[in-house]
Design an enzyme around this catalytic site. Structure first.
Site, mmCIF file in Angstrom:
data_model
loop_
_atom_site.group_PDB
_atom_site.id
_atom_site.type_symbol
_atom_site.label_atom_id
_atom_site.label_comp_id
_atom_site.label_asym_id
_atom_site.label_seq_id
_atom_site.Cartn_x
_atom_site.Cartn_y
_atom_site.Cartn_z
ATOM 1 N N CYS A 12 1.032 -1.073 0.142
ATOM 2 C CA CYS A 12 0.166 -0.077 -0.117
ATOM 3 C C CYS A 12 1.058 1.147 -0.014
ATOM 4 O O CYS A 12 2.244 1.122 0.122
ATOM 5 C CB CYS A 12 -1.180 -0.104 1.216
ATOM 6 S SG CYS A 12 -0.372 0.280 2.935
ATOM 7 N N CYS A 86 -5.526 0.755 -2.896
ATOM 8 C CA CYS A 86 -4.983 2.131 -2.863
ATOM 9 C C CYS A 86 -4.591 2.682 -4.312
ATOM 10 O O CYS A 86 -3.885 3.409 -4.419
ATOM 11 C CB CYS A 86 -4.044 2.311 -1.764
ATOM 12 S SG CYS A 86 -2.753 1.164 -1.753
ATOM 13 N N CYS A 90 2.525 -0.959 -9.069
ATOM 14 C CA CYS A 90 3.484 -2.010 -8.752
ATOM 15 C C CYS A 90 3.935 -2.577 -10.192
ATOM 16 O O CYS A 90 3.257 -2.914 -10.919
ATOM 17 C CB CYS A 90 2.505 -3.236 -7.934
ATOM 18 S SG CYS A 90 3.581 -4.425 -7.322
#
Length: 135
Positions: A12, A86, A90
C-alpha cells in the site's frame, strides 16, 4: 526436500496500516509456513499508531515494524502480490499472482475506525492462507 515456502508481498502507498496489519496476520497465522513481505511506494515515517493498537487488541504486536519502500526485487521474489485498494503502482512480472483487496484507508483515523478494517484484513488473510496451503 521440503516444499519451498510460498511468498506474499502486501503493498500500500505508505506501508503504515493495511499492509502492515495484513503482513502481521499472515506471519502469525501461517506460523512460518509463508514468507511475508510488505512495502509501500511512498513509505511513511512510522506505522499508524491506531493500527498498532488495533493489532495489540488481537494479540499481535506490530509496534517494532517500520514502513519499507517497494522495490522491484521484492516483487520479483514474491509469488503473490496483494495491493490494498489504494491504486498503488506495482511492477508487473509474468508468473506472479496479483490481487487487490479493497479496504478503507485507516490513515488519520482512530482505533474505532481501524478495528473493522483489521477484521476485514484478517478474513482476507485467512482465505488467502487456505488458498496457499498445499492440497
Amino acid at each position: 526436500m521440503p516444499e519451498p515456502r510460498p511468498s506474499v508481498l502486501f503493498v500500500c502507498v505508505h506501508n503504515a496500516g493495511r499492509s502492515q496489519m495484513a503482513a502481521a496476520f499472515l506471519t502469525h497465522l501461517s506460523q512460518g509456513r509463508v514468507e511475508v513481505r510488505s512495502a509501500g511506494s511512498a513509505p511513511a515515517d512510522s506505522v499508524n499508531p491506531a493500527a498498532v493498537q488495533a493489532m495489540t487488541e488481537v494479540g499481535i504486536d506490530i509496534a517494532a515494524e517500520t514502513p519499507k519502500v517497494l522495490t522491484t526485487e521484492a516483487v520479483q521474489a514474491s509469488d503473490v502480490v496483494i495491493t490494498m485498494g489504494c491504486g498503488d503502482t506495482c511492477p508487473v512480472f509474468p508468473g506472479k499472482t496479483y490481487l487487490d483487496w479493497t479496504l478503507e484507508d485507516p490513515a488519520g483515523q482512530g482505533v474505532e475506525a481501524v478495528r473493522p478494517i483489521r477484521d476485514q484484513i484478517e478474513q482476507h488473510v485467512r482465505s488467502l492462507l487456505s488458498d496457499l496451503q498445499p492440497r
